[in-house]
Design a protein around this motif. Structure first.
Motif, PDB file in Angstrom:
ATOM      1  N   GLY A   6     -92.279   7.697 -28.431  1.00 44.81           N
ATOM      2  CA  GLY A   6     -91.870   8.914 -29.127  1.00 44.81           C
ATOM      3  C   GLY A   6     -91.487  10.048 -28.204  1.00 44.81           C
ATOM      4  O   GLY A   6     -90.727  10.939 -28.607  1.00 44.81           O
ATOM      5  N   ASP A   7     -91.989  10.037 -26.961  1.00 42.98           N
ATOM      6  CA  ASP A   7     -91.666  11.143 -26.066  1.00 42.98           C
ATOM      7  C   ASP A   7     -90.242  11.060 -25.526  1.00 42.98           C
ATOM      8  O   ASP A   7     -89.803  11.972 -24.833  1.00 42.98           O
ATOM      9  N   ARG A   8     -89.514   9.994 -25.852  1.00 42.32           N
ATOM     10  CA  ARG A   8     -88.122   9.860 -25.425  1.00 42.32           C
ATOM     11  C   ARG A   8     -87.159   9.962 -26.599  1.00 42.32           C
ATOM     12  O   ARG A   8     -85.996   9.582 -26.495  1.00 42.32           O
ATOM     13  N   VAL A   9     -87.653  10.469 -27.730  1.00 37.42           N
ATOM     14  CA  VAL A   9     -86.809  10.653 -28.915  1.00 37.42           C
ATOM     15  C   VAL A   9     -86.912  12.106 -29.357  1.00 37.42           C
ATOM     16  O   VAL A   9     -88.017  12.621 -29.569  1.00 37.42           O
ATOM     17  N   GLY A  10     -85.784  12.792 -29.476  1.00 38.18           N
ATOM     18  CA  GLY A  10     -85.767  14.192 -29.885  1.00 38.18           C
ATOM     19  C   GLY A  10     -85.140  14.378 -31.256  1.00 38.18           C
ATOM     20  O   GLY A  10     -84.619  13.429 -31.861  1.00 38.18           O
ATOM     21  N   VAL A  11     -85.189  15.599 -31.742  1.00 35.31           N
ATOM     22  CA  VAL A  11     -84.684  15.938 -33.076  1.00 35.31           C
ATOM     23  C   VAL A  11     -83.855  17.217 -32.998  1.00 35.31           C
ATOM     24  O   VAL A  11     -84.289  18.207 -32.397  1.00 35.31           O
ATOM     25  N   VAL A  12     -82.678  17.183 -33.591  1.00 38.40           N
ATOM     26  CA  VAL A  12     -81.878  18.387 -33.797  1.00 38.40           C
ATOM     27  C   VAL A  12     -81.522  18.450 -35.277  1.00 38.40           C
ATOM     28  O   VAL A  12     -80.992  17.475 -35.824  1.00 38.40           O
ATOM     29  N   VAL A  13     -81.812  19.556 -35.908  1.00 32.02           N
ATOM     30  CA  VAL A  13     -81.491  19.752 -37.328  1.00 32.02           C
ATOM     31  C   VAL A  13     -80.432  20.835 -37.449  1.00 32.02           C
ATOM     32  O   VAL A  13     -80.515  21.879 -36.783  1.00 32.02           O
ATOM     33  N   SER A  14     -79.454  20.595 -38.281  1.00 27.23           N
ATOM     34  CA  SER A  14     -78.457  21.612 -38.620  1.00 27.23           C
ATOM     35  C   SER A  14     -78.623  22.000 -40.081  1.00 27.23           C
ATOM     36  O   SER A  14     -78.489  21.156 -40.969  1.00 27.23           O
ATOM     37  N   THR A  15     -78.946  23.258 -40.319  1.00 30.69           N
ATOM     38  CA  THR A  15     -79.041  23.774 -41.689  1.00 30.69           C
ATOM     39  C   THR A  15     -78.880  25.279 -41.658  1.00 30.69           C
ATOM     40  O   THR A  15     -79.507  25.966 -40.858  1.00 30.69           O
ATOM     41  N   ASN A  16     -78.027  25.786 -42.503  1.00 26.96           N
ATOM     42  CA  ASN A  16     -77.835  27.231 -42.614  1.00 26.96           C
ATOM     43  C   ASN A  16     -78.597  27.823 -43.797  1.00 26.96           C
ATOM     44  O   ASN A  16     -78.865  29.024 -43.827  1.00 26.96           O
ATOM     45  N   LEU A  17     -78.937  26.982 -44.763  1.00 18.82           N
ATOM     46  CA  LEU A  17     -79.536  27.460 -46.019  1.00 18.82           C
ATOM     47  C   LEU A  17     -80.896  26.843 -46.284  1.00 18.82           C
ATOM     48  O   LEU A  17     -81.550  27.184 -47.275  1.00 18.82           O
ATOM     49  N   GLY A  18     -81.341  25.939 -45.414  1.00 14.77           N
ATOM     50  CA  GLY A  18     -82.471  25.065 -45.686  1.00 14.77           C
ATOM     51  C   GLY A  18     -83.665  25.698 -46.358  1.00 14.77           C
ATOM     52  O   GLY A  18     -84.115  25.235 -47.399  1.00 14.77           O
ATOM     53  N   ASN A  19     -84.223  26.760 -45.759  1.00  9.52           N
ATOM     54  CA  ASN A  19     -85.429  27.359 -46.344  1.00  9.52           C
ATOM     55  C   ASN A  19     -85.160  28.754 -46.902  1.00  9.52           C
ATOM     56  O   ASN A  19     -86.075  29.568 -47.018  1.00  9.52           O
ATOM     57  N   ALA A  20     -83.913  29.020 -47.278  1.00  6.65           N
ATOM     58  CA  ALA A  20     -83.582  30.343 -47.831  1.00  6.65           C
ATOM     59  C   ALA A  20     -84.371  30.638 -49.094  1.00  6.65           C
ATOM     60  O   ALA A  20     -84.771  31.783 -49.328  1.00  6.65           O
ATOM     61  N   ASP A  21     -84.633  29.600 -49.903  1.00  7.97           N
ATOM     62  CA  ASP A  21     -85.401  29.830 -51.131  1.00  7.97           C
ATOM     63  C   ASP A  21     -86.833  30.242 -50.809  1.00  7.97           C
ATOM     64  O   ASP A  21     -87.401  31.132 -51.458  1.00  7.97           O
ATOM     65  N   THR A  22     -87.430  29.615 -49.790  1.00  5.50           N
ATOM     66  CA  THR A  22     -88.784  29.980 -49.386  1.00  5.50           C
ATOM     67  C   THR A  22     -88.839  31.415 -48.875  1.00  5.50           C
ATOM     68  O   THR A  22     -89.743  32.191 -49.225  1.00  5.50           O
ATOM     69  N   VAL A  23     -87.891  31.770 -48.040  1.00  2.00           N
ATOM     70  CA  VAL A  23     -87.854  33.123 -47.471  1.00  2.00           C
ATOM     71  C   VAL A  23     -87.683  34.167 -48.572  1.00  2.00           C
ATOM     72  O   VAL A  23     -88.393  35.177 -48.604  1.00  2.00           O
ATOM     73  N   CYS A  24     -86.766  33.904 -49.497  1.00  2.00           N
ATOM     74  CA  CYS A  24     -86.547  34.854 -50.600  1.00  2.00           C
ATOM     75  C   CYS A  24     -87.783  34.971 -51.483  1.00  2.00           C
ATOM     76  O   CYS A  24     -88.144  36.073 -51.922  1.00  2.00           O
ATOM     77  N   ARG A  25     -88.443  33.853 -51.728  1.00  2.00           N
ATOM     78  CA  ARG A  25     -89.655  33.879 -52.542  1.00  2.00           C
ATOM     79  C   ARG A  25     -90.766  34.659 -51.847  1.00  2.00           C
ATOM     80  O   ARG A  25     -91.503  35.435 -52.481  1.00  2.00           O
ATOM     81  N   ALA A  26     -90.892  34.486 -50.533  1.00  2.00           N
ATOM     82  CA  ALA A  26     -91.912  35.218 -49.784  1.00  2.00           C
ATOM     83  C   ALA A  26     -91.635  36.709 -49.790  1.00  2.00           C
ATOM     84  O   ALA A  26     -92.552  37.535 -49.960  1.00  2.00           O
ATOM     85  N   VAL A  27     -90.378  37.086 -49.617  1.00  2.00           N
ATOM     86  CA  VAL A  27     -90.014  38.504 -49.629  1.00  2.00           C
ATOM     87  C   VAL A  27     -90.318  39.121 -50.992  1.00  2.00           C
ATOM     88  O   VAL A  27     -90.856  40.234 -51.090  1.00  2.00           O
ATOM     89  N   GLU A  28     -89.997  38.397 -52.057  1.00  2.00           N
ATOM     90  CA  GLU A  28     -90.259  38.899 -53.408  1.00  2.00           C
ATOM     91  C   GLU A  28     -91.755  39.053 -53.650  1.00  2.00           C
ATOM     92  O   GLU A  28     -92.208  40.041 -54.248  1.00  2.00           O
ATOM     93  N   THR A  29     -92.540  38.085 -53.178  1.00  2.00           N
ATOM     94  CA  THR A  29     -93.995  38.146 -53.345  1.00  2.00           C
ATOM     95  C   THR A  29     -94.575  39.343 -52.600  1.00  2.00           C
ATOM     96  O   THR A  29     -95.429  40.071 -53.126  1.00  2.00           O
ATOM     97  N   ILE A  30     -94.128  39.548 -51.373  1.00  2.00           N
ATOM     98  CA  ILE A  30     -94.631  40.682 -50.587  1.00  2.00           C
ATOM     99  C   ILE A  30     -94.280  42.003 -51.261  1.00  2.00           C
ATOM    100  O   ILE A  30     -95.094  42.931 -51.308  1.00  2.00           O
TER     101      ILE A  30
END
Length: 303
Positions: A76-100
């Motif tokens: 596993g130490d020779r396998v990496g991960v790159v994720v591309s997402t512009n919107l991935g957790n936008a719903d979580t962020v918006c929900r957290a902002v609204e809750t705060i």
């Protein structure tokens, strides 16, 4: 050093075979059910993008021979991960902002707040599969997907990893629909990139990434890099040379950060259907917006 796509995991409503990306989009396909694909364990409290990303990871790693029924087949130490997402957790962020705003920080759920990290999908994927190589997320606008592939290629060429898992994922929910003014793909694609000759046989070969000052200039450089009959993955049909085939993925909905990775998956579908010519992937906006391009070629008999 040649870099190859050795594994693909496509995940769209109604489609899991990259060859289907060459035809019309499936309309009205049932939403992907991550629990049905990889089981419920480990999905609780995960945001939609992360759940989808984990499904793509399983499919791509298995296709590349890096994962089987007993677990990982390589260190596993020779396998990496790159994720591309512009919107991935936008719903979580918006929900957290609204809750705060309504309840203060005391109203936040300790199970939900980790999902507000922009790297949540990449980190959860690494934890689940024990991938201890380079780990990052690219949120780079229209070119994000091809930029993620470029970064993964760089990690391999520099010796930082032997294999790189690239995920391009965007979820469809009320927040992303408002941001994009329409339906979002609710899925994407996963790729495993490896040095050619390592792991399973190549599904497609990556050429050097191309950057230019505009879409037309980038298209010209792609054509010069791999002349002849080709498939063109671009949302602007005016850039497709006469006699070439235009491949358009826009019918699946707004792909945003997943688009470049979906383009690479479509190039695998192109090779799988017997095409021998190259595929030119092109992303960018009008005017001075960023532009990225990539040539992908079907593997030769010895790849």
């Amino acid at each position: 050093m040649s870099i190859a796509i050795t594994g693909v995991g496509l995940l769209l409503p109604g489609l899991d075979d990259p060859r289907g990306l060459l035809g019309p989009a499936v309309v009205g396909g049932a939403p992907v059910d991550p629990a049905a694909l990889i089981g419920k364990k480990g999905l609780r409290y995960k945001d939609r993008a992360t759940q989808l990303g984990l499904c793509m990871a399983v499919a791509a790693l298995t296709d590349a021979g890096l994962l089987d029924g007993s677990g990982s087949t390589v260190p596993g130490d020779r396998v990496g991960v790159v994720v591309s997402t512009n919107l991935g957790n936008a719903d979580t962020v918006c929900r957290a902002v609204e809750t705060i705003a309504k309840e203060g920080t005391a109203g936040l759920s300790p199970m939900d707040t980790p999902n507000a990290s922009s790297n949540i999908t990449a980190s959860e994927t690494a934890i689940r599969f024990g991938l201890r190589g380079p780990n990052l997320t690219v949120c780079n606008g229209v070119t994000s997907g091809l930029d993620a592939v470029r970064w993964a290629r760089l990690m391999l060429r520099s010796g930082r990893a032997d294999h790189m898992l690239v995920l391009g994922v965007e979820p469809d929910n009320p927040v992303t629909r408002r941001l994009m003014d329409g339906p979002v793909v609710d899925g994407g694609a996963g790729l495993v990139l490896s040095r050619a000759g390592e792991g399973r046989a190549a599904r497609a070969l990556l050429g050097p990434p191309v950057r230019a000052a505009g879409l037309a200039a980038c298209a010209s450089r792609l054509a010069d890099a791999a002349p002849g009959p080709a498939g063109w993955l671009t949302e602007d049909p005016s850039l497709v040379p006469p006699g070439a085939r235009h491949l358009d993925l826009s019918g699946w909905g707004h792909s945003s950060g997943a688009l470049g990775v979906l383009q690479c998956a479509a190039a695998v579908g192109w090779a799988d259907t017997g095409h021998t010519g190259p595929v030119h992937a092109l992303l960018g906006g009008p005017g001075r917006a960023p532009v990225a391009g990539l040539v992908l070629t079907p593997p030769g008999p010895s790849s």
